[in-house]
Design a protein around this motif. Structure first.
Motif, PDB file in Angstrom:
ATOM      1  N   GLN A   1     -49.862 -24.891  16.862  1.00 12.93           N
ATOM      2  CA  GLN A   1     -51.089 -24.101  16.705  1.00 12.93           C
ATOM      3  C   GLN A   1     -51.691 -23.755  18.063  1.00 12.93           C
ATOM      4  O   GLN A   1     -52.286 -22.684  18.236  1.00 12.93           O
ATOM      5  N   ALA A   2     -51.527 -24.656  19.024  1.00 11.33           N
ATOM      6  CA  ALA A   2     -52.081 -24.428  20.356  1.00 11.33           C
ATOM      7  C   ALA A   2     -51.291 -23.387  21.148  1.00 11.33           C
ATOM      8  O   ALA A   2     -51.773 -22.876  22.158  1.00 11.33           O
ATOM      9  N   GLY A   3     -50.052 -23.090  20.685  1.00  5.21           N
ATOM     10  CA  GLY A   3     -49.265 -22.052  21.341  1.00  5.21           C
ATOM     11  C   GLY A   3     -47.976 -22.506  21.977  1.00  5.21           C
ATOM     12  O   GLY A   3     -47.387 -21.793  22.791  1.00  5.21           O
ATOM     13  N   ILE A   4     -47.498 -23.702  21.600  1.00  2.89           N
ATOM     14  CA  ILE A   4     -46.225 -24.213  22.131  1.00  2.89           C
ATOM     15  C   ILE A   4     -45.116 -23.933  21.119  1.00  2.89           C
ATOM     16  O   ILE A   4     -45.268 -24.193  19.935  1.00  2.89           O
TER      17      ILE A   4
ATOM     18  N   ALA B   1     -37.756 -14.474   6.191  1.00  3.38           N
ATOM     19  CA  ALA B   1     -39.023 -13.747   6.039  1.00  3.38           C
ATOM     20  C   ALA B   1     -40.124 -14.664   5.524  1.00  3.38           C
ATOM     21  O   ALA B   1     -41.244 -14.674   6.058  1.00  3.38           O
ATOM     22  N   ASN B   2     -39.842 -15.454   4.493  1.00  2.00           N
ATOM     23  CA  ASN B   2     -40.855 -16.365   3.950  1.00  2.00           C
ATOM     24  C   ASN B   2     -41.211 -17.459   4.948  1.00  2.00           C
ATOM     25  O   ASN B   2     -42.386 -17.862   5.054  1.00  2.00           O
ATOM     26  N   PHE B   3     -40.220 -17.948   5.671  1.00  2.00           N
ATOM     27  CA  PHE B   3     -40.463 -18.984   6.677  1.00  2.00           C
ATOM     28  C   PHE B   3     -41.422 -18.480   7.749  1.00  2.00           C
ATOM     29  O   PHE B   3     -42.405 -19.158   8.101  1.00  2.00           O
ATOM     30  N   LEU B   4     -41.163 -17.274   8.255  1.00  2.00           N
ATOM     31  CA  LEU B   4     -41.996 -16.733   9.321  1.00  2.00           C
ATOM     32  C   LEU B   4     -43.384 -16.345   8.812  1.00  2.00           C
ATOM     33  O   LEU B   4     -44.383 -16.524   9.518  1.00  2.00           O
ATOM     34  N   ARG B   5     -43.446 -15.822   7.598  1.00  2.66           N
ATOM     35  CA  ARG B   5     -44.757 -15.477   7.038  1.00  2.66           C
ATOM     36  C   ARG B   5     -45.619 -16.727   6.876  1.00  2.66           C
ATOM     37  O   ARG B   5     -46.815 -16.728   7.197  1.00  2.66           O
ATOM     38  N   THR B   6     -44.999 -17.808   6.394  1.00  5.88           N
ATOM     39  CA  THR B   6     -45.731 -19.067   6.236  1.00  5.88           C
ATOM     40  C   THR B   6     -46.198 -19.598   7.582  1.00  5.88           C
ATOM     41  O   THR B   6     -47.323 -20.105   7.714  1.00  5.88           O
ATOM     42  N   ALA B   7     -45.336 -19.480   8.609  1.00  6.20           N
ATOM     43  CA  ALA B   7     -45.703 -19.952   9.946  1.00  6.20           C
ATOM     44  C   ALA B   7     -46.882 -19.169  10.508  1.00  6.20           C
ATOM     45  O   ALA B   7     -47.794 -19.740  11.114  1.00  6.20           O
ATOM     46  N   LEU B   8     -46.892 -17.856  10.299  1.00  8.03           N
ATOM     47  CA  LEU B   8     -48.009 -17.038  10.776  1.00  8.03           C
ATOM     48  C   LEU B   8     -49.292 -17.343  10.012  1.00  8.03           C
ATOM     49  O   LEU B   8     -50.376 -17.428  10.589  1.00  8.03           O
ATOM     50  N   GLU B   9     -49.180 -17.523   8.704  1.00  4.61           N
ATOM     51  CA  GLU B   9     -50.357 -17.824   7.897  1.00  4.61           C
ATOM     52  C   GLU B   9     -50.985 -19.162   8.297  1.00  4.61           C
ATOM     53  O   GLU B   9     -52.204 -19.329   8.250  1.00  4.61           O
TER      54      GLU B   9
ATOM     55  N   ARG C   1     -51.385 -20.249  11.135  1.00  2.78           N
ATOM     56  CA  ARG C   1     -52.181 -20.085  12.350  1.00  2.78           C
ATOM     57  C   ARG C   1     -53.526 -19.414  12.081  1.00  2.78           C
ATOM     58  O   ARG C   1     -54.373 -19.365  12.976  1.00  2.78           O
ATOM     59  N   LEU C   2     -53.714 -18.920  10.873  1.00  5.51           N
ATOM     60  CA  LEU C   2     -54.964 -18.227  10.547  1.00  5.51           C
ATOM     61  C   LEU C   2     -56.042 -19.220  10.144  1.00  5.51           C
ATOM     62  O   LEU C   2     -55.758 -20.320   9.676  1.00  5.51           O
ATOM     63  N   ASP C   3     -57.291 -18.805  10.326  1.00  5.50           N
ATOM     64  CA  ASP C   3     -58.397 -19.603   9.811  1.00  5.50           C
ATOM     65  C   ASP C   3     -58.368 -19.591   8.292  1.00  5.50           C
ATOM     66  O   ASP C   3     -57.763 -18.713   7.666  1.00  5.50           O
ATOM     67  N   GLY C   4     -59.018 -20.554   7.706  1.00  3.62           N
ATOM     68  CA  GLY C   4     -58.966 -20.708   6.255  1.00  3.62           C
ATOM     69  C   GLY C   4     -59.420 -19.495   5.469  1.00  3.62           C
ATOM     70  O   GLY C   4     -58.948 -19.255   4.355  1.00  3.62           O
ATOM     71  N   ASP C   5     -60.324 -18.688   6.034  1.00  2.00           N
ATOM     72  CA  ASP C   5     -60.851 -17.542   5.303  1.00  2.00           C
ATOM     73  C   ASP C   5     -60.122 -16.241   5.643  1.00  2.00           C
ATOM     74  O   ASP C   5     -60.513 -15.163   5.192  1.00  2.00           O
ATOM     75  N   GLU C   6     -59.056 -16.333   6.441  1.00  2.00           N
ATOM     76  CA  GLU C   6     -58.273 -15.157   6.788  1.00  2.00           C
ATOM     77  C   GLU C   6     -57.013 -15.093   5.933  1.00  2.00           C
ATOM     78  O   GLU C   6     -56.490 -16.109   5.479  1.00  2.00           O
ATOM     79  N   GLU C   7     -56.515 -13.866   5.735  1.00  2.00           N
ATOM     80  CA  GLU C   7     -55.266 -13.667   5.008  1.00  2.00           C
ATOM     81  C   GLU C   7     -54.349 -12.772   5.825  1.00  2.00           C
ATOM     82  O   GLU C   7     -54.802 -11.874   6.527  1.00  2.00           O
ATOM     83  N   LEU C   8     -53.073 -13.036   5.707  1.00  2.00           N
ATOM     84  CA  LEU C   8     -52.077 -12.229   6.403  1.00  2.00           C
ATOM     85  C   LEU C   8     -51.685 -11.061   5.516  1.00  2.00           C
ATOM     86  O   LEU C   8     -51.198 -11.250   4.398  1.00  2.00           O
TER      87      LEU C   8
ATOM     88  N   LEU D   1     -43.899 -15.149  16.507  1.00  2.00           N
ATOM     89  CA  LEU D   1     -45.012 -16.077  16.701  1.00  2.00           C
ATOM     90  C   LEU D   1     -45.728 -15.880  18.040  1.00  2.00           C
ATOM     91  O   LEU D   1     -46.887 -16.278  18.180  1.00  2.00           O
ATOM     92  N   GLN D   2     -45.043 -15.277  19.023  1.00  2.00           N
ATOM     93  CA  GLN D   2     -45.638 -14.944  20.311  1.00  2.00           C
ATOM     94  C   GLN D   2     -46.395 -16.129  20.930  1.00  2.00           C
ATOM     95  O   GLN D   2     -47.619 -16.100  21.093  1.00  2.00           O
ATOM     96  N   PRO D   3     -45.679 -17.177  21.306  1.00  2.00           N
ATOM     97  CA  PRO D   3     -46.325 -18.371  21.852  1.00  2.00           C
ATOM     98  C   PRO D   3     -46.831 -18.155  23.275  1.00  2.00           C
ATOM     99  O   PRO D   3     -46.430 -17.220  23.966  1.00  2.00           O
ATOM    100  N   LEU D   4     -47.700 -19.061  23.711  1.00  2.00           N
ATOM    101  CA  LEU D   4     -48.153 -19.066  25.102  1.00  2.00           C
ATOM    102  C   LEU D   4     -47.131 -19.772  25.991  1.00  2.00           C
ATOM    103  O   LEU D   4     -46.970 -19.424  27.159  1.00  2.00           O
ATOM    104  N   LEU D   5     -46.448 -20.767  25.416  1.00  2.00           N
ATOM    105  CA  LEU D   5     -45.408 -21.502  26.128  1.00  2.00           C
ATOM    106  C   LEU D   5     -44.173 -21.579  25.247  1.00  2.00           C
ATOM    107  O   LEU D   5     -44.218 -22.148  24.160  1.00  2.00           O
ATOM    108  N   ALA D   6     -43.070 -21.008  25.720  1.00  2.00           N
ATOM    109  CA  ALA D   6     -41.806 -21.059  24.993  1.00  2.00           C
ATOM    110  C   ALA D   6     -40.853 -21.987  25.722  1.00  2.00           C
ATOM    111  O   ALA D   6     -40.489 -21.743  26.875  1.00  2.00           O
ATOM    112  N   VAL D   7     -40.467 -23.068  25.055  1.00  2.00           N
ATOM    113  CA  VAL D   7     -39.497 -24.016  25.600  1.00  2.00           C
ATOM    114  C   VAL D   7     -38.159 -23.719  24.931  1.00  2.00           C
ATOM    115  O   VAL D   7     -38.025 -23.840  23.714  1.00  2.00           O
TER     116      VAL D   7
END
Length: 261
Positions: A84-87, A103-111, A113-120, A167-173
């Motif tokens: 969640q912090a971007g790693i 597709a479902n895996f990535l959609r779930t991962a993006l969701e 990261r959203l706040d509880g009241d946001e929807e993808l 996911l566009q992370p801040l740090l990609a290892v």
């Protein structure tokens, strides 16, 4: 190196969980925002252990030191909090998840990261996914396949880069992302990483690799040599060229001499 590193590792020691054998023996490393760092070293030197400790893999345990990401100690975070912090960690050996489409895996991962009241928005996600797949020269049907199930080595690595692109992370290892790739697949993966960094120049990349060939396509700002759980040398891209010519034997000998003092 930037004044405030996005990742600062100080005196990090670590071992395999529930084992007494120490793998990391005091790693010190700083990564500035937007920089590309490569860590090279022989088998068993601790490169992959470092990647997994940063990401919070449960099979590894930090026993000392500190890992600060944007000023916060990630060793106090759960793996999902680090994400969640971007790693982001691109695995050397990606796991299979039968029954779950990419597709479902990535959609779930993006969701997640959203706040509880946001929807993808589903249509926005589909547009993003197709755009990223085109960037990586992937057929759209790839998104409907179960995650890594029955994939070739090259397909698994492309999927790792697709996840990073979405996911566009801040740090990609990236833990030996080049292993098992033929030259064409390597170019596609490297092109995806380079394109993503052009779009997001603030993204920092830590490449872990054995070989110079990946660094021909993703040019690092800094190269570090790891031997026996420590960083024994740091420098520019020329360090990788020296290793390609000379190998790791000299560095192993120097590390053994230093340990004996």
């Amino acid at each position: 190196m930037s004044q405030s590193p996005i990742l600062k590792i100080s005196g990090l020691t670590a071992r395999v969980a529930d084992e007494d054998i120490e793998i990391l023996k005091g790693v010190d490393l700083e990564l500035g925002e937007g920089e590309i760092h490569a860590i090279m070293g022989p088998n068993g030197s601790g490169k992959s252990t470092l990647a997994k400790v940063i990401a919070g893999h449960p099979g590894y345990e930090a026993t000392g030191g500190q890992v600060l990401f944007r000023g916060e100690d990630v060793l106090e975070m759960e793996p999902d909090e680090r994400s969640q912090a971007g790693i982001f960690l691109a695995f050397q050996y990606p796991v299979e998840i039968p029954g779950v489409s990419i597709a479902n895996f990535l959609r779930t991962a993006l969701e997640a990261r959203l706040d509880g009241d946001e929807e993808l928005d589903l249509f926005d996600f589909q547009d993003l996914l197709l755009e990223r797949m085109e960037m990586l020269d992937m057929d759209p049907s790839f998104a409907e396949r179960p995650v890594n199930d029955g994939f070739s080595g090259g397909e698994k690595k492309r999927n790792e880069i697709l996840q990073m692109a979405v996911l566009q992370p801040l740090l990609a290892v990236m833990d030996e992302t080049d292993s098992g790739l033929d030259i064409d697949a390597l170019r596609v993966v490297a092109n995806g990483v380079n394109t993503l960094r052009k779009e997001h120049p603030e993204m920092t990349v830590l490449l872990i690799t054995h070989y110079q060939r990946l660094l021909n396509y993703i040019r690092p700002d800094y190269v570090h040599v790891m031997v026996d759980g420590r960083i024994v040398r740091s420098g520019g891209p020329e360090v990788a060229l020296e290793l390609e010519e000379q190998g790791y034997a000299d560095w192993k000998d120097k590390e053994q001499e230093a340990a004996a003092v």
